[in-house]
Motif scaffolding. Sequence first.
Motif, short mmCIF file in Angstrom:
data_model
loop_
_atom_site.label_atom_id
_atom_site.label_comp_id
_atom_site.label_asym_id
_atom_site.label_seq_id
_atom_site.Cartn_x
_atom_site.Cartn_y
_atom_site.Cartn_z
N GLN A 206 -3.66 -6.60 5.61
CA GLN A 206 -2.21 -6.69 5.49
C GLN A 206 -1.81 -6.31 4.07
O GLN A 206 -2.02 -7.10 3.14
CB GLN A 206 -1.78 -8.12 5.82
CG GLN A 206 -0.30 -8.33 6.04
CD GLN A 206 0.24 -7.53 7.21
OE1 GLN A 206 0.70 -6.40 7.03
NE2 GLN A 206 0.16 -8.09 8.40
N ASP B 260 8.12 1.84 15.16
CA ASP B 260 8.11 0.39 15.33
C ASP B 260 7.27 -0.25 14.24
O ASP B 260 7.64 -1.25 13.63
CB ASP B 260 7.48 0.00 16.69
CG ASP B 260 8.39 0.28 17.86
OD1 ASP B 260 9.60 0.50 17.63
OD2 ASP B 260 7.90 0.29 19.00
N PHE B 261 6.10 0.35 14.02
CA PHE B 261 5.13 -0.22 13.08
C PHE B 261 5.69 -0.23 11.66
O PHE B 261 5.68 -1.25 10.98
CB PHE B 261 3.82 0.57 13.16
CG PHE B 261 2.80 0.11 12.18
CD1 PHE B 261 2.19 -1.13 12.30
CD2 PHE B 261 2.45 0.92 11.10
CE1 PHE B 261 1.24 -1.55 11.38
CE2 PHE B 261 1.50 0.50 10.18
CZ PHE B 261 0.90 -0.74 10.31
N ALA C 133 8.75 0.09 10.68
CA ALA C 133 9.99 -0.69 10.57
C ALA C 133 9.68 -2.15 10.25
O ALA C 133 10.44 -2.82 9.55
CB ALA C 133 10.80 -0.58 11.87
N ASP C 134 8.55 -2.63 10.75
CA ASP C 134 8.16 -4.02 10.48
C ASP C 134 7.90 -4.26 8.99
O ASP C 134 7.93 -5.40 8.52
CB ASP C 134 6.89 -4.38 11.26
CG ASP C 134 7.18 -4.59 12.74
OD1 ASP C 134 8.38 -4.69 13.09
OD2 ASP C 134 6.23 -4.65 13.53
N TYR C 135 7.63 -3.19 8.25
CA TYR C 135 7.42 -3.31 6.80
C TYR C 135 8.71 -3.05 6.02
O TYR C 135 8.70 -2.98 4.82
CB TYR C 135 6.32 -2.36 6.33
CG TYR C 135 4.93 -2.81 6.75
CD1 TYR C 135 4.25 -3.76 6.01
CD2 TYR C 135 4.37 -2.31 7.91
CE1 TYR C 135 2.99 -4.18 6.41
CE2 TYR C 135 3.11 -2.74 8.32
CZ TYR C 135 2.43 -3.67 7.57
OH TYR C 135 1.20 -4.11 7.96
#
Lengths: 210, 210, 210, 210
Positions: free
Chosen positions: B11, B109-110, B112-114
């Motif tokens: 992460q 999607d991926f 955007a989570d960051y």
Amino acid sequence: MNEPYIRLLYQPDLENPTLICGLPGLGNVGKIAAHLLTESTKAKLFTELYSPSFPDYVLIDDEGICRPPRYEFYASETQDRDLIILTGDVQPPMEDILAHYEVCGKVLDFVADYGCRFIVTLGGAMESKPEKEIYVAATSQKIAQDFTEKGAAIYKGERIIGASGILLGLAKERGIDGVCLLGSTRGLTVDKDSAFHLYKFLVRILEINI
Amino acid sequence: MNEPYIRLLYQPDLENPTLICGLPGLGNVGKIAAHLLTESTKAKLFTELYSPSFPDYVLIDDEGICRPPRYEFYASETQDRDLIILTGDVQPPMEDILAHYEVCGKVLDFVADYGCRFIVTLGGAMESKPEKEIYVAATSQKIAQDFTEKGAAIYKGERIIGASGILLGLAKERGIDGVCLLGSTRGLTVDKDSAFHLYKFLVRILEINI
Amino acid sequence: MNEPYIRLLYQPDLENPTLICGLPGLGNVGKIAAHLLTESTKAKLFTELYSPSFPDYVLIDDEGICRPPRYEFYASETQDRDLIILTGDVQPPMEDILAHYEVCGKVLDFVADYGCRFIVTLGGAMESKPEKEIYVAATSQKIAQDFTEKGAAIYKGERIIGASGILLGLAKERGIDGVCLLGSTRGLTVDKDSAFHLYKFLVRILEINI
Amino acid sequence: MNEPYIRLLYQPDLENPTLICGLPGLGNVGKIAAHLLTESTKAKLFTELYSPSFPDYVLIDDEGICRPPRYEFYASETQDRDLIILTGDVQPPMEDILAHYEVCGKVLDFVADYGCRFIVTLGGAMESKPEKEIYVAATSQKIAQDFTEKGAAIYKGERIIGASGILLGLAKERGIDGVCLLGSTRGLTVDKDSAFHLYKFLVRILEINI
């Protein structure tokens, strides 16, 4: 994006509108006729439809702005008869049959919400020596007769391919009536003459004031 | 495996990162430029994406070790501006339109989570006599102008095919801004010169310290 | 429409009916034989099946009326042995394997609800010099023998393609028995002779009164 | 049938079995080697796998009995090392990438339930002048070395296509180790010599008593 989706730009005030559909196809007759109708009725873009079955590229305009290919719905609220005019950049690829059914189903769901009870799809009919004929196929014999009385000829081709046909077929399944009007064309190049002829027929039978 | 999936290796600590995407394509310009950026920013592989729409083979390295083809996400946390650099072995096959949309949607999607709010896709623009031009297409006119002021030229091709285009188109739909930067190339073979030129432009406009 | 669907026109009173299936194929032998059987048993259309895997066009009849391609189920309640006769305009495209399985599964679900325990699929077997032979393949050795005793010959082709084969294969999986009967044909054009020969064989083994 | 499904014929008593997979492919080397292993270990058919991505025909045997194409799982419980041997009539069509992933995933789900921790896939490696070499690719460097010490050579092709590759790639994703063993072959026709050579190698490294 795994399925077609609708983006509403504004909510028009439409009462039992007729859907007029002109998408890219033979001679681009249907698309150009729909474009002429949009112009002359001053119809306004109110909804866009995007689909993962549309081509995998984005379109770039002269100023470098990109956007995915899409269908566009225009609303004409100024006539006695409200219209939703559907046109677009593309159709799903020929061989993607499921996509054709899926997108057409989405279109019918959408216009049904506005109370649409009648649809007119526009296209071209290939002929080696086209003579400005308008051909008609319909969801019922009565409707076909109505249109032949107004000057169209029964379409003698065995089938109508793509959205012009599928929309009509699926509409019939749902109890929505409609016709497909085809302008005769050689279909080898963009045929503005045939499109204009089809447009004029459409204006006359829809009793549109332009 | 019936749909794309993400494997997170660690992460990273990223704040509103910019996504830089360089996948295989014309002259491999985009992929090489992304690779150079990964090297110079010492970005670290933190996530892999696998998809059943990637080719049905495994890659074998020199020591006989196999692995499925994949996309790779690298994190650069050492710059003023955090970066996620996306590169990969392949793109879905040209004709699998749905796969392109699906994988690109997964990527967005991926990131955007960051908190990613801006994306830069990299590729090649085919020219018979390429003159080291950088072309730009963007999600808005303002962004296109920003980049022309920095030396890019508006892309005059009508469309951008594949992930470079689709990512931008889908990003726009989600309210994420971005540009596609294309290095001019003959595109017949791997074009390291064009890629290096594109990389240098990128470093300059991103104000990266290398 | 994202999957095949069934439209019931009326509810026939059928007791453990035998399914007879004749769809378009080699020499149209199966479809014509099924049509002859429908006529001679005065079977009535009671159900239509539509599918998004059928071709993306609508069919137009002589009066300009359009409808999507479909499968049709006819009920024959006047014989000692109740029959469901399945025929149709088309089959899913050759290369759409999943569609074949999906539509055939739907057909078997449908007839199973009526208590169908035996199916007969009809088709053509290509031969350079056809001699009015009827070939048989079956879900069990016993059934194959039953039919060879009645005059059919074991089919020596290695496989049966399309609905005639898939229906039988899937039926077997579900514990429903059946046979495929193939009329020998050159298969280059519509072969009414072979179809009539197959029809007569069928009438005899089904002990139908006509 | 919309997805692959498994039919269990009987429940074998297997402890951490090794999966050996030989499906149709180049020179049919893998399939024949798997067949030889099934014969020599007296392995018993205990499970069948059917899939709507397998071809849309049924196979007919000499007695006219039909069945859909399938994968077959054989259990060998008589060795020190329990084996599941997977072979079959077909593979999904080359271009149906999703089907390859789906079927291979189903296979791995199935054998994982028996505690399988290691898989061996078998195939052919095309060479213009094959010299009875066995090539290996593996999920880790250690395993590749183990097999080179036993006489195999590191596979220098860049990729392994189809089930032999995908099974290995997906296994690795799930933390299951494995190797692909490829017998060198011209691959133009069925190559029983290469298959027998591969089979003997397999028997030796698996320490099977025959």
